[in-house]
Write a protein that holds these residues in place. Structure first.
Motif, PDB file in Angstrom:
ATOM      1  N   GLU A  28      53.761  50.364  28.599  1.00 51.50           N
ATOM      2  CA  GLU A  28      54.410  49.892  29.819  1.00 51.50           C
ATOM      3  C   GLU A  28      55.772  50.537  30.016  1.00 51.50           C
ATOM      4  O   GLU A  28      56.465  50.883  29.054  1.00 51.50           O
ATOM      5  CB  GLU A  28      54.555  48.365  29.787  1.00 51.50           C
ATOM      6  CG  GLU A  28      55.298  47.834  28.578  1.00 51.50           C
ATOM      7  CD  GLU A  28      55.188  46.327  28.425  1.00 51.50           C
ATOM      8  OE1 GLU A  28      54.293  45.728  29.057  1.00 51.50           O
ATOM      9  OE2 GLU A  28      56.001  45.755  27.677  1.00 51.50           O
ATOM     10  N   ASN A  60      38.774  35.420  41.080  1.00 50.80           N
ATOM     11  CA  ASN A  60      38.960  36.834  41.399  1.00 50.80           C
ATOM     12  C   ASN A  60      37.662  37.440  41.903  1.00 50.80           C
ATOM     13  O   ASN A  60      36.578  36.893  41.698  1.00 50.80           O
ATOM     14  CB  ASN A  60      39.478  37.615  40.182  1.00 50.80           C
ATOM     15  CG  ASN A  60      38.433  37.818  39.101  1.00 50.80           C
ATOM     16  OD1 ASN A  60      37.434  38.509  39.306  1.00 50.80           O
ATOM     17  ND2 ASN A  60      38.639  37.215  37.928  1.00 50.80           N
ATOM     18  N   SER A 113      38.817  41.778  39.530  1.00 53.60           N
ATOM     19  CA  SER A 113      40.225  42.177  39.618  1.00 53.60           C
ATOM     20  C   SER A 113      40.455  43.586  39.115  1.00 53.60           C
ATOM     21  O   SER A 113      41.378  44.274  39.536  1.00 53.60           O
ATOM     22  CB  SER A 113      41.086  41.199  38.823  1.00 53.60           C
ATOM     23  OG  SER A 113      40.633  41.071  37.483  1.00 53.60           O
ATOM     24  N   SER A 172      43.866  45.696  38.862  1.00 52.75           N
ATOM     25  CA  SER A 172      44.989  44.935  39.394  1.00 52.75           C
ATOM     26  C   SER A 172      45.356  43.787  38.460  1.00 52.75           C
ATOM     27  O   SER A 172      44.571  43.369  37.621  1.00 52.75           O
ATOM     28  CB  SER A 172      44.640  44.392  40.784  1.00 52.75           C
ATOM     29  OG  SER A 172      43.427  43.665  40.739  1.00 52.75           O
ATOM     30  N   THR A 173      46.573  43.263  38.626  1.00 55.07           N
ATOM     31  CA  THR A 173      47.041  42.163  37.777  1.00 55.07           C
ATOM     32  C   THR A 173      47.707  41.089  38.632  1.00 55.07           C
ATOM     33  O   THR A 173      48.226  41.365  39.714  1.00 55.07           O
ATOM     34  CB  THR A 173      48.054  42.657  36.727  1.00 55.07           C
ATOM     35  OG1 THR A 173      49.200  43.219  37.393  1.00 55.07           O
ATOM     36  CG2 THR A 173      47.431  43.688  35.810  1.00 55.07           C
ATOM     37  N   GLU A 232      50.565  38.062  37.885  1.00 53.67           N
ATOM     38  CA  GLU A 232      51.497  37.451  36.942  1.00 53.67           C
ATOM     39  C   GLU A 232      52.140  36.219  37.573  1.00 53.67           C
ATOM     40  O   GLU A 232      52.377  36.179  38.783  1.00 53.67           O
ATOM     41  CB  GLU A 232      52.601  38.438  36.553  1.00 53.67           C
ATOM     42  CG  GLU A 232      52.143  39.613  35.714  1.00 53.67           C
ATOM     43  CD  GLU A 232      53.314  40.494  35.310  1.00 53.67           C
ATOM     44  OE1 GLU A 232      53.485  40.755  34.112  1.00 53.67           O
ATOM     45  OE2 GLU A 232      54.066  40.917  36.213  1.00 53.67           O
ATOM     46  N   GLN A 291      40.761  36.094  34.368  1.00 50.22           N
ATOM     47  CA  GLN A 291      40.669  37.451  33.828  1.00 50.22           C
ATOM     48  C   GLN A 291      39.508  38.200  34.478  1.00 50.22           C
ATOM     49  O   GLN A 291      38.592  37.583  35.034  1.00 50.22           O
ATOM     50  CB  GLN A 291      40.480  37.396  32.312  1.00 50.22           C
ATOM     51  CG  GLN A 291      41.541  36.607  31.578  1.00 50.22           C
ATOM     52  CD  GLN A 291      42.910  37.252  31.695  1.00 50.22           C
ATOM     53  OE1 GLN A 291      43.105  38.392  31.299  1.00 50.22           O
ATOM     54  NE2 GLN A 291      43.870  36.508  32.241  1.00 50.22           N
ATOM     55  N   ASP A 292      39.556  39.520  34.376  1.00 48.35           N
ATOM     56  CA  ASP A 292      38.477  40.321  34.954  1.00 48.35           C
ATOM     57  C   ASP A 292      37.144  40.002  34.287  1.00 48.35           C
ATOM     58  O   ASP A 292      36.090  40.162  34.888  1.00 48.35           O
ATOM     59  CB  ASP A 292      38.795  41.810  34.810  1.00 48.35           C
ATOM     60  CG  ASP A 292      37.842  42.672  35.611  1.00 48.35           C
ATOM     61  OD1 ASP A 292      37.627  42.373  36.796  1.00 48.35           O
ATOM     62  OD2 ASP A 292      37.296  43.632  35.048  1.00 48.35           O
ATOM     63  N   TYR A 302      51.253  39.979  42.553  1.00 47.36           N
ATOM     64  CA  TYR A 302      50.065  40.839  42.437  1.00 47.36           C
ATOM     65  C   TYR A 302      50.511  42.298  42.391  1.00 47.36           C
ATOM     66  O   TYR A 302      51.353  42.727  43.182  1.00 47.36           O
ATOM     67  CB  TYR A 302      49.151  40.623  43.638  1.00 47.36           C
ATOM     68  CG  TYR A 302      47.980  41.586  43.729  1.00 47.36           C
ATOM     69  CD1 TYR A 302      46.754  41.282  43.153  1.00 47.36           C
ATOM     70  CD2 TYR A 302      48.101  42.802  44.400  1.00 47.36           C
ATOM     71  CE1 TYR A 302      45.680  42.157  43.239  1.00 47.36           C
ATOM     72  CE2 TYR A 302      47.036  43.677  44.492  1.00 47.36           C
ATOM     73  CZ  TYR A 302      45.831  43.355  43.908  1.00 47.36           C
ATOM     74  OH  TYR A 302      44.772  44.226  43.994  1.00 47.36           O
ATOM     75  N   SER A 320      46.781  48.911  40.737  1.00 57.75           N
ATOM     76  CA  SER A 320      46.970  50.081  39.878  1.00 57.75           C
ATOM     77  C   SER A 320      47.232  51.344  40.668  1.00 57.75           C
ATOM     78  O   SER A 320      47.507  52.395  40.095  1.00 57.75           O
ATOM     79  CB  SER A 320      45.729  50.292  39.012  1.00 57.75           C
ATOM     80  OG  SER A 320      44.629  50.705  39.808  1.00 57.75           O
ATOM     81  N   ASP A 372      40.706  48.671  42.633  1.00 59.59           N
ATOM     82  CA  ASP A 372      41.346  47.365  42.463  1.00 59.59           C
ATOM     83  C   ASP A 372      40.585  46.274  43.204  1.00 59.59           C
ATOM     84  O   ASP A 372      40.069  46.482  44.296  1.00 59.59           O
ATOM     85  CB  ASP A 372      42.781  47.411  42.995  1.00 59.59           C
ATOM     86  CG  ASP A 372      43.710  48.136  42.048  1.00 59.59           C
ATOM     87  OD1 ASP A 372      43.363  48.249  40.872  1.00 59.59           O
ATOM     88  OD2 ASP A 372      44.776  48.585  42.496  1.00 59.59           O
ATOM     89  N   TYR A 403      42.559  38.763  43.970  1.00 59.36           N
ATOM     90  CA  TYR A 403      42.782  37.459  43.330  1.00 59.36           C
ATOM     91  C   TYR A 403      42.845  36.393  44.409  1.00 59.36           C
ATOM     92  O   TYR A 403      43.326  36.654  45.522  1.00 59.36           O
ATOM     93  CB  TYR A 403      44.092  37.452  42.543  1.00 59.36           C
ATOM     94  CG  TYR A 403      44.032  38.152  41.208  1.00 59.36           C
ATOM     95  CD1 TYR A 403      43.696  37.463  40.047  1.00 59.36           C
ATOM     96  CD2 TYR A 403      44.329  39.507  41.115  1.00 59.36           C
ATOM     97  CE1 TYR A 403      43.667  38.104  38.813  1.00 59.36           C
ATOM     98  CE2 TYR A 403      44.289  40.158  39.893  1.00 59.36           C
ATOM     99  CZ  TYR A 403      43.958  39.449  38.745  1.00 59.36           C
ATOM    100  OH  TYR A 403      43.916  40.096  37.524  1.00 59.36           O
TER     101      TYR A 403
END
Length: 472
Positions: free
Chosen positions: A221, A383, A386, A389-390, A392, A421-422, A450, A453, A459, A462
């Motif tokens: 990261e 989702n 997902s 993509s994330t 948080e 989760q995916d 959100y 990527s 992607d 959510y």
């Protein structure tokens, strides 16, 4: 390239058996240091021209015949550490490269002859070029498949020169990743491995965990942005059992795609390509109070989105709906079927948006933790694949409440909230748990952030519903 990919999957097990047998012996022959430069009697073309020929053809695979063309390039991969196998990665220039390509060769090892930085010429006639797993590669055509150059043909096909150049990594950011950077030797500066991989009682190795199959995949990261990339290491590499470094710094490696062409990933030649010389990590602050046993009866904020207008951005009720990057924000939607909403829900996603980057925030009104006791957070998420993509769950004590101040505020992670989760079934909804916020203090905001990527055709989305913040 579905045919090529299926063939590759079928042959993977056999290839790995051979790989395992080959890479264990480090007693390689000493390369011949007396190199006579080859006499090239044909046309010398660059890597970009080869890639361009494939693109212009409109075909999945093309073969060079009677062209008398030779492609020049510099070796940027090394199989000495076992992280590459029966392939050479070439780029067009030692410094500031613009094009890279993979050459498949049925020989191991290769570094004893084609060492890092070595300039080579590839005799193209009789070879084919194709996009295999998202990466442009050269080999020999077998039907619609791309096979490796035979060992008996290597020396007459891959001509090494006496020049061994100093390869200068191309400095890029994770957010810069594109097909143009594939198969180039790049440098990522001010990066670190995710805290879940390197901190705590059980830090991870490069690729020797029980769950690692074929490759160990770790999250690398950026410390300067919210970007991250998968860092891959072969489970047959010599350094697979080493612990990942916990500091931060720079990584030099080759940008490529994963085996199934789903995301970008970076491979290194050796652990020496990691220079983590800064022992001050850039981990976010955390609000981690655990899960509460009870939920208070004093509701501070709630929304089930039933009052929202479908297909419109979420608004009102104190929400801040901010699009930091791209064109997609949180919107109200309703849907029936397998992937049904719960009445009207909130949804965000960058799938097919065409955006190079997608970052979208949905932020609650201010919550006063000092004036309330036993504050908890609850919500539900679902989702639609997902993928890259994330989502948080963040908090801030210093955001000024304006859109302009969102990116400059300090945002920490609410660690105990479960987000779908995916790997979760896309048709189900998942509860966050009764997330305890009582160990925090001051006035805070809760944000649902959100991040796509950057690959809008990959992607997913959510969904969010039944947000509730309560106190005793």
């Amino acid at each position: 390239m579905k045919t090529i990919k299926l063939n590759k999957i079928i042959l993977l097990a056999l290839g790995l058996v051979v790989f395992n047998a080959c890479v264990q012996d480090d007693d390689f022959d000493t390369p011949n240091v007396d190199v006579t430069d080859p006499v090239i009697t044909g046309n010398i073309i660059d890597i970009d021209a080869v890639i361009g020929n494939l693109a212009q053809s409109g075909e999945d695979i093309i073969t060079f015949e009677d062209t008398n063309n030779f492609m020049e390039g510099y070796v940027i991969s090394s199989d000495e550490g076992g992280n590459f196998f029966e392939e050479l990665v070439l780029q067009d220039k030692p410094e500031n490269p613009t094009a890279g390509i993979v050459v498949q060769v049925d020989v191991n090892p290769l570094f004893t002859i084609y060492d890092f930085g070595r300039k080579v010429y590839i005799k193209l006639d009789g070879l084919s070029v194709a996009v295999d797993n998202g990466v442009v590669q050269i080999g020999r055509r077998e039907g619609n498949n791309l096979e490796k150059i035979a060992a008996s043909q290597m020396s007459e096909t891959i001509l090494r020169t006496s020049e061994v150049a100093t390869i200068v990594p191309l400095e890029v950011s994770i957010s810069d990743f594109s097909n143009d950077l594939e198969s180039l030797y790049i440098r990522l500066s001010d990066v670190q491995f995710n805290r879940d991989d390197v901190l705590g009682d059980n830090p991870k190795t490069f690729a020797a965990e029980d769950t690692d199959q074929f490759d160990g995949e770790r999250v690398l990261e950026s410390c300067t942005s919210s970007s991250s990339v998968i860092f891959s290491t072969s489970t047959f590499s010599d350094f697979k059992s080493l612990l990942l470094p916990a500091n931060r710094g720079s990584v030099d490696g080759i940008l490529t795609r994963d085996f199934f062409d789903e995301f970008y990933t970076i491979y290194i030649n050796s652990p020496e390509d990691i220079n983590f010389d800064n022992d001050v990590r850039c981990d976010p602050i955390e609000l981690s109070c655990g899960l509460a046993d009870t939920t208070g009866t004093n509701n501070l904020f709630e929304d089930d989105f039933e009052s929202q207008s479908t297909n419109s951005l979420i608004s009102g009720n104190g929400w801040t709906n901010f699009i930091e990057a791209g064109s997609e924000g949180w919107e109200a939607y309703t849907q029936t079927g397998t992937n049904s909403s719960q009445g009207i829900s909130a949804r965000v996603g960058s799938f097919n948006s065409g955006d190079a980057s997608t970052v979208a925030w949905l932020i609650t009104p201010e919550i006063d933790l000092d004036a309330n006791t036993g504050v908890t957070l609850n919500f539900e998420t679902s989702n639609s694949f997902s993928d890259g993509s994330t989502l948080e769950i963040l908090f801030s004590n210093d955001w000024d409440g304006t859109e302009a101040g969102i990116t400059s505020a300090t945002w920490g992670i609410v660690t105990d909230a479960y987000v779908t989760q995916d790997s979760d079934f896309f048709g189900d909804w998942f509860e966050s748990g009764n997330v305890d916020l009582s160990c925090g203090s001051g006035q805070i905001y809760i944000a649902f952030k959100y991040v796509g990527s950057g690959e809008s055709d990959f992607d997913g989305t959510y969904e969010l519903d039944f947000v509730s913040i309560d106190a005793q």
